[in-house]
Write a protein that holds these residues in place. Structure first.
Motif, short mmCIF file in Angstrom:
data_model
loop_
_atom_site.label_atom_id
_atom_site.label_comp_id
_atom_site.label_asym_id
_atom_site.label_seq_id
_atom_site.Cartn_x
_atom_site.Cartn_y
_atom_site.Cartn_z
N ASP A 1 0.90 -1.04 0.03
CA ASP A 1 -0.15 -0.10 -0.05
C ASP A 1 0.81 1.24 0.06
OD1 ASP A 1 0.42 0.27 2.84
OD2 ASP A 1 -0.38 -1.16 2.75
N LYS A 2 0.35 2.49 -0.66
CA LYS A 2 0.74 3.18 -1.07
C LYS A 2 1.31 4.51 0.87
CE LYS A 2 1.31 7.73 -3.97
NZ LYS A 2 1.28 8.82 -2.53
N GLU B 1 -6.33 8.76 1.44
CA GLU B 1 -6.53 7.99 0.86
C GLU B 1 -5.86 6.86 0.66
OE1 GLU B 1 -8.42 9.32 -3.91
OE2 GLU B 1 -6.30 8.57 -4.62
N ASP B 2 -5.84 6.27 -0.53
CA ASP B 2 -4.27 4.66 -0.46
C ASP B 2 -4.99 3.81 -1.49
OD1 ASP B 2 -2.26 3.82 0.49
OD2 ASP B 2 -3.20 2.58 2.22
N ILE B 3 -3.62 3.35 -1.98
CA ILE B 3 -3.83 2.46 -3.00
C ILE B 3 -3.42 1.67 -2.73
CG2 ILE B 3 -2.62 2.31 -5.72
CD1 ILE B 3 -2.83 5.07 -6.90
N ASN B 4 -4.09 0.38 -2.51
CA ASN B 4 -3.49 -1.56 -2.59
C ASN B 4 -2.96 -1.89 -3.63
OD1 ASN B 4 -6.44 -0.67 0.63
ND2 ASN B 4 -3.55 0.03 0.77
N TYR B 5 -2.29 -3.20 -3.56
CA TYR B 5 -2.52 -4.14 -4.33
C TYR B 5 -2.19 -4.99 -3.45
CZ TYR B 5 -0.01 -7.43 -7.33
OH TYR B 5 0.63 -8.39 -8.05
N GLN C 1 -6.12 -5.16 -6.93
CA GLN C 1 -6.05 -3.63 -6.60
C GLN C 1 -7.16 -2.64 -6.20
OE1 GLN C 1 -2.39 -1.84 -9.04
NE2 GLN C 1 -3.85 -0.08 -9.19
N ARG C 2 -6.98 -1.60 -5.30
CA ARG C 2 -8.17 -0.87 -5.32
C ARG C 2 -7.68 0.27 -4.58
NH1 ARG C 2 -10.35 -1.54 -0.07
NH2 ARG C 2 -9.02 -3.86 1.96
N THR C 3 -8.23 1.04 -4.71
CA THR C 3 -8.25 2.72 -4.28
C THR C 3 -9.14 2.49 -2.75
OG1 THR C 3 -7.57 3.73 -5.84
CG2 THR C 3 -8.67 4.98 -4.16
N LYS C 4 -8.44 3.19 -1.93
CA LYS C 4 -9.23 3.36 -0.20
C LYS C 4 -9.14 4.66 0.97
CE LYS C 4 -9.35 0.78 4.40
NZ LYS C 4 -8.96 -0.83 4.46
#
Length: 274
Positions: free
Chosen positions: A164-165, A252-256, A209-212
């Motif tokens: 996660d970013k 806002e976080d980007i998870n892979y 992958q999703r934006t949380k």
């Protein structure tokens, strides 16, 4: 060093009270996630293809969360026992299971680590022992207990890679690159231990992958838990960092993630003569 010894050596020492609070705080989030359509779920497809799940099957759902899979098992006509460390999760599970309008379910607040199979009458009782993305399978003893509770199949899944970013940025900010979660090798250890025991598991994997977007305080609690921030100074550093990254109190976080699944029959070792 054996795979069991490696797993024990790398096992995170957890406080069950802290873990309960962590999952209680995330129960609403998981309840909402669990409402998405399950008709084409690859896990359910795998279980059906192997006849690991069928009407009348007895299923133990370890770390059942808000009941996403328990509800589907009930729809299939299974008898379901679900356990979770979080009372809030169990409340949601009971509510969701009740909507199926069947009576064949029991849900308990119970950490798998503390479950007494003999006392519960669970030794060799279940057709499927199921642990989807559950941190409860945290070591070799918890894995072996799955086999002991099953008379048919066992299933477990977990993260192979999870990035996660924001989490990556925090590790750099804290100068704690080594504060990685222990789950990365869980399936690797489990596969090899099962192989040594004569259980031949089937392996599959998937990517997501999703934006949380979530509230600042929830994000703070999550990263403090995941980065093992036990002292107040580190927790405050995480809180301050996230506050600077937030907008209108949200992060806002980007998870892979790349996730793996293991499915095995407890009868396979007997067939092989071990």
């Amino acid at each position: 060093m054996t795979f069991e010894e490696k797993w024990v050596d790398n096992k995170k020492k957890t406080d069950l009270n802290e873990t309960q609070q962590f999952w209680d705080d995330r129960a609403s989030e998981f309840n909402e996630m669990g409402k998405r359509e399950m008709a084409d779920d690859p896990v359910l497809s795998l279980l059906k293809s192997k006849d690991a799940i069928f009407p009348g099957a007895r299923v133990l759902d370890i770390g059942c969360g808000a009941g996403r899979y328990s509800k589907e098992f009930l729809k299939m006509g299974c008898e379901v026992v679900g356990i979770d460390i979080s009372p809030n999760m169990i409340d949601f599970t009971k509510e969701n299971a009740a909507s199926v309008k069947v009576d064949f379910f029991t849900f308990k607040v119970m950490p798998w680590e503390k479950a007494d199979l003999a006392a519960e009458g669970w030794e060799g009782y279940f057709d499927l022992v199921f642990a989807s993305m559950s941190p409860a399978i945290s070591g070799p003893e918890e894995l072996k207990k799955m086999n002991q509770a099953s008379k048919g199949y066992c299933f477990m899944s977990g993260h192979l890679i999870k990035e996660d970013k924001i989490g990556n940025e925090l590790r750099v900010a804290l100068n704690k690159e080594n504060r990685t979660a222990d789950y990365r090798n869980t399936l690797y250890y489990a596969f090899n231990i099962l192989w040594d025991m004569g259980f031949f598991s089937e392996f599959q994997h998937s990517e997501n992958q999703r934006t949380k977007i979530w509230e600042l305080e929830k994000a703070t609690n999550y990263y403090a838990h995941m980065l093992r921030a036990t002292d107040e100074e580190t927790k405050q550093t995480i809180r301050d960092y996230l506050k600077n990254k937030s907008k209108d109190g949200q992060i806002e976080d980007i998870n892979y993630s790349k996730n793996g699944q293991l499915l095995w029959s407890v009868l396979s070792a007997q067939i092989d003569g071990r």
